[in-house]
Design an enzyme around this catalytic site. Structure first.
Site, short mmCIF file in Angstrom:
data_model
loop_
_atom_site.label_atom_id
_atom_site.label_comp_id
_atom_site.label_asym_id
_atom_site.label_seq_id
_atom_site.Cartn_x
_atom_site.Cartn_y
_atom_site.Cartn_z
N GLY A 22 0.78 -1.24 0.00
CA GLY A 22 0.00 0.00 0.00
C GLY A 22 0.80 1.28 0.00
N HIS B 279 0.82 0.20 -13.23
CA HIS B 279 1.57 -1.03 -13.51
C HIS B 279 3.06 -0.69 -13.59
CE1 HIS B 279 2.08 -5.14 -14.91
NE2 HIS B 279 3.04 -4.65 -15.70
N ASN C 138 1.66 2.98 -2.63
CA ASN C 138 0.99 3.89 -3.58
C ASN C 138 -0.32 4.40 -3.00
OD1 ASN C 138 2.35 4.25 -6.31
ND2 ASN C 138 2.63 2.07 -5.93
#
Ligand code: GAR
Length: 187
Positions: A12, A103, A14
């Site tokens: 987590g 991604h 990001n």
């Protein structure tokens, strides 16, 4: 106020960058952080930041429970942040064009099923690529296939381990994901 849900499966970092970025935003509220993993560190991070959390099973995701929950929370946008399950079609249809994913490679390279987290960086390291990067894209029912919204490259020719690549890419992600998400949501 635009209400945003973050879905994440792991650490987590990001999600934390997104929460921090939008903390003082007058137009965007990180309303909810959801995870398919009950013990994911992201849920603890969100709680510590005062954001409501939600654990849901894969079955709940596919039975419509997750969609109902997001609807009852009046969620407008979904930001995937290291979320490892495929998004079901009911969510894609209800949030058309309003689900973004991050991604850790230059898609379409090193994308698709099984390509997540360190698997991506290991594959990049084992290739003869001299650059990697990150991609932000719209989410469809297929892994890593939606329209690309933003990409940024980084030189990895001097990286000696996959971890070094991961660290360079993660720094880019933390910087750009909140800014690109903000631009998309406000456009
Ligand atoms: C990030 O690098 C993100 O790009 C990647 O997982 C990591 C999650 O890190 N996502 C994928 O690989 C999706 N296919 P975080 O939990 O610290 O944000």
């Amino acid at each position: 106020m635009t209400r945003v849900a973050i879905l994440a499966s792991g650490n987590g970092s990001n999600a934390q960058a997104l929460i921090d970025h939008f903390k003082e935003d007058a137009e965007i509220d990180i309303t909810l952080v959801g995870s398919n993993r009950e013990n994911a560190a992201v849920l603890e991070k969100a709680s510590l930041s005062g954001v409501e959390t939600l654990f849901f099973s894969k079955d709940q995701m596919h039975s419509g429970d997750l969609l109902s929950n997001l609807k009852s929370n009046n969620i407008d946008w979904i930001l995937l942040s290291g979320f490892l399950l495929k998004i079901p079609s009911d969510l894609i249809e209800s949030f058309e064009g309003k689900i973004l994913n991050i991604h850790p490679s230059l898609l379409p390279k090193f994308g698709g099923k099984g390509m997540y987290g360190m698997n991506v960086h290991n594959a990049v390291f084992d290739s003869d690529e001299t650059e990697s990067g990150m991609t932000i894209h719209k989410v469809t029912e297929n892994y890593d296939e939606g329209d690309i919204v933003f990409q940024v490259k980084v030189d990895i020719s001097q990286c000696h381990t996959p971890e070094e690549i991961a660290s360079k890419v993660l720094a880019l992600e933390h910087h750009y994901y909140p800014r690109i998400a903000e631009a998309m949501i406000k456009s």
